[in-house]
Design a protein around this motif. Structure first.
Motif, mmCIF file in Angstrom:
data_model
loop_
_atom_site.group_PDB
_atom_site.id
_atom_site.type_symbol
_atom_site.label_atom_id
_atom_site.label_comp_id
_atom_site.label_asym_id
_atom_site.label_seq_id
_atom_site.Cartn_x
_atom_site.Cartn_y
_atom_site.Cartn_z
ATOM 1 N N THR A 7 -81.966 4.574 -16.634
ATOM 2 C CA THR A 7 -80.896 5.325 -16.538
ATOM 3 C C THR A 7 -80.138 5.944 -17.662
ATOM 4 O OG1 THR A 7 -79.420 3.360 -16.326
ATOM 5 C CG2 THR A 7 -79.246 4.344 -14.188
ATOM 6 N N THR A 28 -80.900 8.053 -9.061
ATOM 7 C CA THR A 28 -78.902 7.810 -9.822
ATOM 8 C C THR A 28 -78.900 8.861 -10.995
ATOM 9 O OG1 THR A 28 -79.493 5.728 -9.546
ATOM 10 C CG2 THR A 28 -77.328 6.222 -10.765
ATOM 11 N N SER A 29 -79.306 9.336 -12.087
ATOM 12 C CA SER A 29 -79.287 10.416 -12.848
ATOM 13 C C SER A 29 -79.110 11.690 -11.860
ATOM 14 C CB SER A 29 -80.765 10.659 -13.221
ATOM 15 O OG SER A 29 -80.073 9.160 -14.798
ATOM 16 N N TYR A 73 -78.804 11.946 -8.852
ATOM 17 C CA TYR A 73 -77.018 12.279 -8.438
ATOM 18 C C TYR A 73 -75.802 12.504 -9.044
ATOM 19 C CZ TYR A 73 -79.024 11.726 -3.681
ATOM 20 O OH TYR A 73 -79.274 11.425 -2.814
ATOM 21 N N LEU A 74 -76.099 11.918 -10.166
ATOM 22 C CA LEU A 74 -75.151 11.334 -11.286
ATOM 23 C C LEU A 74 -75.453 13.951 -12.054
ATOM 24 C CD1 LEU A 74 -75.046 8.862 -13.867
ATOM 25 C CD2 LEU A 74 -73.041 9.798 -12.371
ATOM 26 N N LEU A 108 -72.757 15.977 -8.833
ATOM 27 C CA LEU A 108 -71.864 15.715 -9.766
ATOM 28 C C LEU A 108 -71.162 16.715 -11.186
ATOM 29 C CD1 LEU A 108 -71.090 11.778 -9.055
ATOM 30 C CD2 LEU A 108 -70.647 13.821 -7.722
ATOM 31 N N GLY A 109 -71.479 16.658 -11.454
ATOM 32 C CA GLY A 109 -71.814 17.366 -13.071
ATOM 33 C C GLY A 109 -72.135 19.479 -12.644
ATOM 34 N N LEU A 151 -81.750 14.414 -14.264
ATOM 35 C CA LEU A 151 -79.568 14.857 -14.790
ATOM 36 C C LEU A 151 -79.974 16.531 -13.793
ATOM 37 C CD1 LEU A 151 -76.961 13.060 -15.325
ATOM 38 C CD2 LEU A 151 -77.271 14.543 -17.428
#
Length: 141
Positions: free
Chosen positions: A16, A54-55, A57-58, A61-62, A105
Motif C-alpha cells: 500500500t 487496494t491501491s 481501488y484507491l 476513487l481518485g 494507483l
C-alpha cells in the motif's frame, strides 16, 4: 504458522502507500527456517498483490478528484507515461520502489482491466520474491 501470517501482513502493508520492508522480513524468516520458503514466497506474493489492488481501488476513487491535466504534472508524470504507453503490462513493474505504488494507483485511476492488472501485478511481485528467496537460500541457506 505465525511467521506465515506475519509475512502476509507485512507484504500487504508494504504494497500500500505505507512504507515497509517485506523483503527484509522474508530474508530473516528464510534464514530462521528455510524449510517453508515456498509458503513464505507464495504468501508474500499474495499479500503484496492484494495490497497493490487496494491501491488500484484507491485510484478508482481518485478518478473524481483530479483532472487528467493535473495527473500529467509533478510526481505522477513518469508513472502516468508508463501506463499510457504500455497499459496493464507496465504493472509488471509494480514491485519497484517509488513508481510501483503509483503505477497501481494510476491503473485504477485509468480504469485498466482489473483481472489483467491483477495478473501482471502478481507476476511481477512473485518474480521479485522468488529472486529474493533464491538469493537468500543460495548465499545464506
Amino acid at each position: 504458522m505465525t511467521e506465515l501470517w506475519l509475512m502476509f501482513s507485512a507484504a500487504f502493508v508494504a504494497a500500500t502507500l505505507l512504507p515497509g520492508g517485506s523483503e527484509i522480513l522474508l530474508i530473516a524468516l528464510i534464514n530462521d527456517d528455510n524449510s517453508n520458503w515456498l509458503a513464505l514466497v507464495i504468501l508474500a506474493s499474495l499479500g503484496n498483490t492484494l495490497g497493490s489492488i487496494t491501491s488500484y481501488y484507491l485510484g478508482t476513487l481518485g478518478r473524481f478528484a483530479r483532472s487528467p491535466e493535473e495527473m500529467a504534472k509533478g510526481r505522477y508524470k513518469h508513472s502516468l507515461s508508463l501506463i499510457q504507453k504500455y497499459g496493464y503490462w507496465s504493472l509488471l513493474l509494480a514491485w519497484t520502489p517509488i513508481i510501483g505504488d503509483l503505477l497501481c494507483l494510476l491503473a485504477g485511476w485509468m480504469k485498466l482491466p482489473l483481472l489483467r492488472s491483477t495478473l501482471m501485478i502478481l507476476i511481477g511481485k512473485s518474480v521479485r520474491y522468488f529472486l529474493v528467496a533464491a538469493f537468500t537460500l543460495h548465499w545464506f541457506g
